[in-house]
Motif scaffolding. Structure first.
Motif, PDB file in Angstrom:
ATOM      1  N   GLY A 221      43.879  11.976  20.518  1.00 48.37           N
ATOM      2  CA  GLY A 221      42.466  11.622  20.440  1.00 48.37           C
ATOM      3  C   GLY A 221      42.246  10.351  19.655  1.00 48.37           C
ATOM      4  N   LEU A 222      42.958  10.192  18.550  1.00 49.94           N
ATOM      5  CA  LEU A 222      42.832   8.970  17.752  1.00 49.94           C
ATOM      6  C   LEU A 222      43.342   7.758  18.518  1.00 49.94           C
ATOM      7  CD1 LEU A 222      43.962  10.217  14.223  1.00 49.94           C
ATOM      8  CD2 LEU A 222      41.626   9.786  15.012  1.00 49.94           C
ATOM      9  N   HIS A 223      44.362   7.947  19.334  1.00 52.79           N
ATOM     10  CA  HIS A 223      44.865   6.829  20.140  1.00 52.79           C
ATOM     11  C   HIS A 223      43.767   6.307  21.061  1.00 52.79           C
ATOM     12  CE1 HIS A 223      47.316   4.641  23.103  1.00 52.79           C
ATOM     13  NE2 HIS A 223      48.172   4.495  22.114  1.00 52.79           N
ATOM     14  N   ALA A 224      42.964   7.215  21.626  1.00 46.48           N
ATOM     15  CA  ALA A 224      41.852   6.804  22.487  1.00 46.48           C
ATOM     16  C   ALA A 224      40.746   6.129  21.706  1.00 46.48           C
ATOM     17  CB  ALA A 224      41.289   8.025  23.227  1.00 46.48           C
ATOM     18  N   LEU A 225      40.702   6.363  20.390  1.00 47.92           N
ATOM     19  CA  LEU A 225      39.674   5.774  19.527  1.00 47.92           C
ATOM     20  C   LEU A 225      40.208   4.583  18.742  1.00 47.92           C
ATOM     21  CD1 LEU A 225      38.184   9.107  18.105  1.00 47.92           C
ATOM     22  CD2 LEU A 225      37.250   7.712  19.962  1.00 47.92           C
ATOM     23  N   GLN A 226      41.390   4.081  19.090  1.00 45.67           N
ATOM     24  CA  GLN A 226      42.033   3.028  18.316  1.00 45.67           C
ATOM     25  C   GLN A 226      41.160   1.792  18.177  1.00 45.67           C
ATOM     26  OE1 GLN A 226      45.918   2.879  17.044  1.00 45.67           O
ATOM     27  NE2 GLN A 226      44.223   2.160  15.805  1.00 45.67           N
ATOM     28  N   HIS A 227      40.337   1.511  19.205  1.00 43.74           N
ATOM     29  CA  HIS A 227      39.472   0.330  19.156  1.00 43.74           C
ATOM     30  C   HIS A 227      38.458   0.395  18.021  1.00 43.74           C
ATOM     31  CE1 HIS A 227      37.410   3.429  21.459  1.00 43.74           C
ATOM     32  NE2 HIS A 227      36.261   2.828  21.193  1.00 43.74           N
ATOM     33  N   ARG A 228      38.217   1.593  17.486  1.00 43.68           N
ATOM     34  CA  ARG A 228      37.226   1.737  16.425  1.00 43.68           C
ATOM     35  C   ARG A 228      37.793   1.468  15.038  1.00 43.68           C
ATOM     36  NH1 ARG A 228      32.602   4.057  18.608  1.00 43.68           N
ATOM     37  NH2 ARG A 228      31.737   4.247  16.516  1.00 43.68           N
ATOM     38  N   GLY A 229      39.104   1.332  14.939  1.00 40.22           N
ATOM     39  CA  GLY A 229      39.710   1.057  13.647  1.00 40.22           C
ATOM     40  C   GLY A 229      41.198   0.848  13.787  1.00 40.22           C
ATOM     41  N   GLN A 230      41.674  -0.326  13.409  1.00 40.70           N
ATOM     42  CA  GLN A 230      43.088  -0.645  13.587  1.00 40.70           C
ATOM     43  C   GLN A 230      43.805  -0.952  12.276  1.00 40.70           C
ATOM     44  OE1 GLN A 230      43.800  -3.413  16.860  1.00 40.70           O
ATOM     45  NE2 GLN A 230      41.747  -3.006  17.628  1.00 40.70           N
ATOM     46  N   GLU A 231      43.133  -0.705  11.184  1.00 38.76           N
ATOM     47  CA  GLU A 231      43.728  -1.015   9.885  1.00 38.76           C
ATOM     48  C   GLU A 231      44.626   0.100   9.377  1.00 38.76           C
ATOM     49  OE1 GLU A 231      41.628  -0.987   5.726  1.00 38.76           O
ATOM     50  OE2 GLU A 231      41.274  -2.932   6.655  1.00 38.76           O
ATOM     51  N   ALA A 232      44.213   1.360   9.591  1.00 34.25           N
ATOM     52  CA  ALA A 232      44.962   2.486   9.056  1.00 34.25           C
ATOM     53  C   ALA A 232      44.592   3.760   9.807  1.00 34.25           C
ATOM     54  CB  ALA A 232      44.679   2.659   7.560  1.00 34.25           C
ATOM     55  N   VAL A 233      45.454   4.769   9.663  1.00 37.12           N
ATOM     56  CA  VAL A 233      45.244   6.035  10.362  1.00 37.12           C
ATOM     57  C   VAL A 233      45.763   7.170   9.494  1.00 37.12           C
ATOM     58  CG1 VAL A 233      47.444   5.748  11.586  1.00 37.12           C
ATOM     59  CG2 VAL A 233      45.743   7.346  12.484  1.00 37.12           C
TER      60      VAL A 233
END
Length: 499
Positions: free
Chosen positions: A46-58
């Motif tokens: 799910g986070l991979h699909a939302l990657q465009h919303r934040g690419q600094e950290a996970v």
């Protein structure tokens, strides 16, 4: 004791987004799953699909019924959660995750969410999309009463408010804490009893609910459900608090009453992925409708409609269809200019646009072209794209923008430049056109934007969206900003953008 030691630094790389800071950075993305056999794996997808919303950290935190586990890292989801070993470190049927840019708190592992704390009632993890506009004031008060903060994130204020609340249940303590909070939030909270999802009373930040077999899932956007194979159920309502227990019971309450919703209209313009649904509308279709409305408001005699990729593509399609002019890919984007191990030099910074975009000379040479982009922030990228078109032989270069002029800073979770760096805050349309060296320049009107997303126009008395970045009409109090303007003390995590 919770296992929260699995912090990793990824490749220690920095996201190369726009070397001039000439795009509004998306806020953050959150995802949560409860009663799922592979909760952490689903959360990573799910986070991979939302990657465009934040690419600094996970980060991802899980719960196996007895213990909480966390893993956090700098960089992309794939850099930190692509291996079976990484997922195996996060057992359990409940998990929540977060991708981020830093809007408050700055970068660094200590600010990577979900944030976790041991409260008197047990473990408490929170993933937050948004920004608390009175966090400085609340933090100063909490520190004065003895609270010890472990991060510089505004989100940690919520944890301390929950910890110090006198109410008996964790849900009541969360509500008690949120009554003191101003601003925007979409929260996913994990406790030993289950998962809680909630939105701020105006619904500024997005949050949706879905089902995946017996599991309940939450996400910032519906596209995350597509990736994990979940069924979209509905949006979490503004001001709603949804409790999902480990035995599957779902309870909904509206502890803050009901106010007219003010979701962020920029989700339609740029933030959400085109294949998501937001506020009841397909984002892709909304962007096409914005382009069509822009063509009606600001037609242009030209030969070609050219999008500034990738965010300008749907609006350019709508503009082309409405105007009857041909749509062509007059700019080709390189998808391999993504990340760098070092900060670029000034010379590399100036070459940044050409490394990311290149003119399709055979199409644009000798042509009158209309460039379509989603927004103009500082204007530096727009200037370089216009110059690139002229160098490729374009006869005329007209610029059309699928949003109104961005003249005000955002304080609700978007990393906006200081207002004095926003081109529309410093210049009227004419000087802006001269600055970017276009033959003409036009923006969609605020009423046109509202019409494109399904409204009759902007209701000035009660706007249907948060559009403060265009109008300066902020829907909540901005306590920290007011204190800063009055010369109050600044706290260590303060990077509030001055309006």
């Amino acid at each position: 004791m919770p296992n929260i030691d699995n912090d990793v630094a990824g490749n220690m790389t920095h996201p190369w987004l726009d070397l001039d800071g000439d795009k509004l950075r998306e806020e953050c993305g959150v995802f949560g799953a409860i009663n799922a056999a592979d909760a952490s794996a689903a959360t990573a997808l799910g986070l991979h699909a939302l990657q465009h919303r934040g690419q600094e950290a996970v980060g991802i935190t899980s719960f196996d019924g007895k213990e909480f586990f966390s893993r956090r890292g700098l960089g992309h989801v794939a850099e930190n959660f692509s291996s079976a070993e990484a997922i195996a470190e996060l057992p359990g049927t409940m998990a929540a995750g977060h991708v981020r840019y830093s809007t408050t708190g700055g970068s660094g592992l200590r600010n990577v969410q979900p944030l976790y704390a041991e409260l008197a009632s047990g473990g408490f993890a929170v993933a937050h999309n948004g920004n608390i506009s009175n966090a400085q004031m609340l933090r100063k008060d909490l520190v004065g009463k003895g609270s010890i903060f472990q991060s510089t994130s505004d989100t940690e204020v919520i944890i301390h408010l929950v910890a110090t609340s006198r109410y008996p249940t964790i849900a009541d303590r969360l509500v008690d804490a949120l009554r003191l909070v101003e601003g925007a939030y979409a929260l996913i909270v994990m406790t030993p009893e289950g998962m809680i999802a909630c939105r701020d009373p105006l619904g500024i930040r997005p949050l949706v609910m879905g089902k995946m077999g017996d599991a309940v899932v939450f996400a910032s956007e519906t596209v995350a459900f597509d990736v994990v194979g979940a069924e979209f159920i509905r949006e979490v309502e503004p001001g709603e608090l949804l409790q999902v227990s480990t035995d599957g019971e779902v309870k909904s309450v509206h502890p803050f009453g009901k106010s007219p919703a003010r979701p962020c209209i920029f989700e339609h313009v740029y933030f959400s992925r085109p294949d998501s649904f937001f506020a009841g509308h397909s984002v892709y279709e909304a962007r096409k409708a914005i382009g069509a409305e822009l063509a009606k408001e600001s037609p242009c005699e030209a030969d070609l409609i050219v999008p500034v990729p990738d965010s300008g593509v749907p609006a350019a399609i709508g503009y082309a269809q409405a105007s009857g002019l041909p749509f062509e890919l007059g700019i080709i984007r390189s998808h391999y200019v993504g990340r760098t191990f070092i900060q670029p030099s000034d010379s590399a910074r100036h070459a940044g646009v050409k490394r990311k975009h290149n003119a399709n000379r055979s199409l644009v040479e000798g042509k009158r072209i209309v460039l379509i982009d989603d927004s103009i922030v500082r204007g530096t990228t727009s200037l370089k794209i216009v110059e690139m078109m002229r160098e490729a032989g374009a006869k005329e270069v007209h610029f059309r923008v699928a949003s109104p002029p961005t003249a005000h800073s955002c304080f609700y979770g978007v990393d906006t430049p200081e207002r004095n760096k926003l081109l529309a805050a410093r210049m009227q349309i004419g000087p802006m056109r001269e600055y970017i060296k276009a033959d003409s320049l036009a923006f969609i009107s605020i009423d046109g934007l509202y019409r494109a997303v399904g409204a009759k126009g902007r209701d000035k008395a009660c706007p249907q969206f948060c559009d403060a970045c265009f109008t300066g009409d902020y829907p909540t109090s901005l306590t920290d900003l007011r204190l800063k303007e009055q010369g109050g003390d600044e706290l260590p995590f303060d990077d509030t953008k001055a309006a």
